[in-house]
Motif scaffolding. Structure first.
Motif, short mmCIF file in Angstrom:
data_model
loop_
_atom_site.label_atom_id
_atom_site.label_comp_id
_atom_site.label_asym_id
_atom_site.label_seq_id
_atom_site.Cartn_x
_atom_site.Cartn_y
_atom_site.Cartn_z
N LEU A 188 0.44 -1.26 0.27
CA LEU A 188 -0.21 -0.11 -0.11
C LEU A 188 0.96 1.25 -0.23
CD1 LEU A 188 -2.61 -1.28 2.66
CD2 LEU A 188 -3.23 -0.49 0.70
N ALA A 189 1.94 1.51 0.42
CA ALA A 189 2.35 2.22 1.15
C ALA A 189 3.62 2.49 -0.41
CB ALA A 189 3.79 2.26 1.50
N ASN A 190 3.49 1.58 -1.17
CA ASN A 190 4.24 1.83 -2.83
C ASN A 190 3.59 2.20 -3.41
OD1 ASN A 190 5.53 1.16 -4.94
ND2 ASN A 190 5.84 -0.63 -4.75
N ALA A 191 4.69 3.57 -4.36
CA ALA A 191 3.85 4.90 -5.08
C ALA A 191 3.08 3.99 -6.09
CB ALA A 191 4.97 5.79 -5.37
N LEU A 202 -8.59 6.04 -1.50
CA LEU A 202 -8.94 6.73 -0.16
C LEU A 202 -9.00 5.73 0.45
CD1 LEU A 202 -10.31 8.62 2.65
CD2 LEU A 202 -12.72 7.90 1.00
N GLU A 203 -9.24 4.01 0.63
CA GLU A 203 -9.75 3.01 0.86
C GLU A 203 -7.77 2.43 1.28
OE1 GLU A 203 -11.57 0.77 3.31
OE2 GLU A 203 -13.04 1.98 1.53
N GLN A 204 -7.36 2.44 0.04
CA GLN A 204 -5.70 2.42 0.48
C GLN A 204 -4.87 3.38 1.11
OE1 GLN A 204 -4.40 2.86 -3.47
NE2 GLN A 204 -3.55 1.01 -4.33
N ASN A 205 -5.30 4.07 1.51
CA ASN A 205 -4.92 5.48 2.42
C ASN A 205 -5.12 4.57 4.27
OD1 ASN A 205 -3.91 7.02 1.07
ND2 ASN A 205 -5.76 8.43 0.69
N ILE A 206 -7.00 4.03 4.26
CA ILE A 206 -7.18 3.50 5.04
C ILE A 206 -6.64 2.59 5.82
CG2 ILE A 206 -9.48 2.99 6.72
CD1 ILE A 206 -11.17 4.15 4.73
N GLY A 207 -6.29 1.49 4.67
CA GLY A 207 -5.76 -0.13 4.84
C GLY A 207 -4.57 0.90 5.50
N LEU A 208 -3.79 1.44 4.57
CA LEU A 208 -1.90 1.89 5.22
C LEU A 208 -2.15 2.42 6.87
CD1 LEU A 208 0.72 2.02 3.83
CD2 LEU A 208 0.55 4.15 3.23
N LEU A 209 -2.60 3.64 6.91
CA LEU A 209 -3.03 3.74 7.90
C LEU A 209 -3.28 2.44 8.92
CD1 LEU A 209 -4.87 7.42 7.99
CD2 LEU A 209 -2.98 6.67 8.45
N TRP A 220 5.28 4.63 6.92
CA TRP A 220 3.42 4.08 6.30
C TRP A 220 2.81 5.78 6.67
CZ3 TRP A 220 3.90 -1.96 6.92
CH2 TRP A 220 5.23 -2.07 6.69
N GLN A 221 3.37 6.23 7.35
CA GLN A 221 1.83 6.54 8.40
C GLN A 221 1.60 7.95 7.54
OE1 GLN A 221 1.53 7.38 12.44
NE2 GLN A 221 1.88 5.24 13.54
N GLN A 222 3.17 8.44 7.49
CA GLN A 222 3.78 10.06 6.99
C GLN A 222 2.93 9.77 5.59
OE1 GLN A 222 4.18 12.83 8.55
NE2 GLN A 222 3.35 13.31 7.01
#
Length: 626
Positions: A188-191, A202-209, A220-222
């Motif tokens: 998920l963090a990989n651009a 948006l869902e990727q950001n939720i999962g990564l958080l 990863w949080q950043q």
């Protein structure tokens, strides 16, 4: 992805979850923030369970008993036997609808097993073990890869599965599970794997958080924070219109923004600035996009549904629109123009007549098609006299094929098409003129993009629309300009077809080259009137009605996933550079007639609707007025 059906409300004052350094507390806190069914006041509670999605939990039959018996229900697709032992993910995925694959690979359907264990139900340790076995089967089937192997590493499925694995890790600390969480975090963090600023991103950001907080990975949080801050601004404009070009996706997207905000707070991170203001603006857009029957107008990938109650109930104007004026409070404006590409014009909000007796017309324009949008520039819809009159052909789902391709094409919308010329998928259009008075409303849309011309290989389409008060009639002037047309399409661009898609309840009662009238069981009729300019004649076949054709597709309406209903589509064909068409909703049996006469440098349309008479001026420059 189909909008979700059963998520909690996320609005109001929030209570931050205090974060410590204890790994055990960290796991508990992220699960509470991410997976709790939260009250609007956001009171922290130790009694929580995984956050279900798309009705994949108890409400759709995925009880622990059914899952332990090897029976899985994906909403809209019935029951699938998955067995009680090792799960053949590859075999079960094969040949399935993309939406089914998405939810199957999300593993969200295992969360009732985990929730049962969290609630301390008798025998639920077996349930938890089964959830872990299923997750381990998936991990063994689809090793980490970039770009992801489909359908297992589908961007949306991966994001949702990250949340489920985080939920499972609250109660299990197996090495394979923690390794899987790390794999999902890296992915998920990989651009290269980020799908962009829309609901998938948006869902990727939720999962990564979720994963980053659980695994205490500040980098990863950043990444997730930075993406989310940018996406809030790029996906939702200050007017509340989000960039996916389908009103039906707005309620689902709102719930996911609230979920992301909860996860931020649970991680001890600041809330997104301007989030609540953007959500409130989006709710206003939803109110404007709601028909007098309480359902959203079908634009883009939108089903014929009302705004979900857990969203509508939190905003008085949205609640008013979706409840047919029985709750909440009415918006102030009856006509709203959104710069992202929508004109919503209604007769009122049920203050001087019953709410369901109001009318609503819509006109589309704006940027190129994106995400869940269709090629619908210049398209019109109309709700009047207590029912849908002109409709978008709708949304069926995401199974690739000729029908899906037709549904998103201009020919499935109430707009002007050029069948022999390829459409530029990057075409744009602008609202070039508007004028509103007590006599009526005029709007004009053009797809002239400058030196490149219009969407049909440079052919510029300009549509002027004059709406009589209370949607008594809609006068539409379509004009084309071939000065920027690519020369090799000169001959093929001569034939243009204007389409009018009627609600499936209508059936043709009368048809000629100049008029088609269709009637509905509700006692209504709708008339499509082809009016020639002075000196012109209408050739035979100018107007034709099509219903339920499949080669090519034409005359269908889809209002729900997998639903396809034959419906009348009226096509008007011309080889001229202009045509004037009148669409009249009226009581069944009403006489409708129209003719053009010269007036100064322009013309006047004399329109008779029953005993009513209207004179609409048409200028040489294309403006319409009374």
């Amino acid at each position: 992805m189909a909008p979700l059906r059963a998520l909690p409300s996320h609005r109001g004052s929030r209570r931050r979850v205090a974060w410590g350094l204890s790994a055990t507390f960290l796991v508990a806190a992220i699960t509470m923030a991410l997976l709790t069914t939260v009250t609007p006041a956001h009171a922290a509670t130790a009694d929580f369970q995984c956050l279900g999605a798309n009705g994949l939990g108890y409400s759709q039959g995925n009880t622990p008993t059914n899952l332990m018996a090897g029976k899985l229900t994906i909403p809209g697709f019935g029951v699938t036997t998955i067995g009680t032992g090792d799960i053949d993910f590859v075999g079960l995925n094969r040949g399935k609808d993309p939406t089914w694959q998405l939810w199957f690979n999300s593993l969200k359907w295992t969360e009732p097993l985990i929730a049962s264990y969290a609630a301390g139900q008798r025998g639920s340790a077996t349930y938890l073990n089964r959830a872990a076995d299923i997750a381990r089967d998936w991990v063994g089937t689809y090793p980490e890869s970039t770009p992801g192997t489909l359908p297992g590493w589908n961007d949306q499925a991966t994001s949702l599965r990250s949340e489920t694995l985080a939920c499972l890790a609250k109660y299990r600390s197996d090495a394979w599970l923690l390794a899987a969480l790390d794999a999902h975090g890296r992915h998920l963090a990989n651009a290269r794997n980020y799908s962009g600023d829309w609901n998938h991103g948006l869902e990727q950001n939720i999962g990564l958080l979720a994963v980053s907080c659980l695994r205490d990975n500040a980098a990863w949080q950043q990444v997730a924070q930075d993406r989310a801050h940018r996406a809030l601004v790029t996906t939702i404009d200050p007017q509340g219109v989000f960039n996916e070009q389908a009103p039906g996706y707005a309620p689902w997207t709102m719930t996911r923004w609230w979920t992301l905000d909860d996860v931020l707070l649970g991680c001890g991170l600041p809330s997104l600035p301007d989030l609540q203001a953007r959500m409130a603006a989006m709710a206003e857009f939803l109110a404007a996009a709601t028909q007098p029957d309480g359902k959203l107008v079908q634009i883009g990938d939108t089903y014929a549904e009302s705004v979900r109650s857990d969203v509508a109930s939190q905003f008085p104007h949205t609640l008013y629109a979706s409840s047919l004026g029985t709750r909440g409070s009415p918006p102030a404006a009856a006509r709203i123009v959104y710069s992202a590409g929508y004109v919503f014009s209604r007769s009122g909000w049920g203050l001087s007549r019953p709410f369901g007796s109001e009318s609503l017309t819509t006109l589309r324009f704006g940027p190129r098609r994106y995400a869940h949008g269709h090629f619908d520039h210049g398209s019109l819809t109309m709700y009047a006299r207590g029912q849908r009159q002109l409709v978008d052909a709708g949304h069926y789902g995401y199974a690739a094929g000729a029908y899906r391709s037709w549904l998103i094409s201009p020919a499935a919308h109430n707009t002007l098409t050029v069948p022999g010329v390829p459409l530029r998928t990057y075409g744009v259009s602008t609202l070039t003129r508007s004028a509103v008075s007590a006599m009526g409303e005029f709007n004009e849309v053009s797809d002239d993009a400058g030196t490149s011309g219009g969407a049909y290989q440079g052919l510029v389409r300009t549509r002027g629309v004059y709406l009589l008060p209370n949607a008594a009639a809609m006068v539409v002037l379509d004009r084309t300009n071939a000065s920027k047309l690519r020369w090799m399409y000169t001959t093929k661009a001569r034939r243009k077809v204007q389409w009018w898609h009627l609600d499936p309840s209508f059936s043709v009662a009368y048809a000629s080259r100049s008029r088609i009238t269709a009637v509905s069981p509700a006692g209504n009729q709708i008339t499509v009137l082809a009016v020639p300019f002075p000196g012109e004649t209408l050739p035979a076949g100018t107007l034709r009605a099509v219903r339920g054709a499949t080669s090519p597709y034409q005359g269908w309406v889809s209002t729900a996933q997998g639903s396809r209903t034959p419906a009348v589509a009226v096509g008007r064909t011309t080889t001229t550079s202009r045509m004037l068409t009148v669409v009249v909703p009226a009581a069944r049996g009403t006489a409708v007639a129209g003719s053009m006469r010269p007036f100064g440098t322009g013309w006047v349309l004399d329109l008779a609707i029953g005993a009513a008479r209207y004179a609409v001026k048409v200028s040489a420059g294309g403006s319409l007025s009374r």
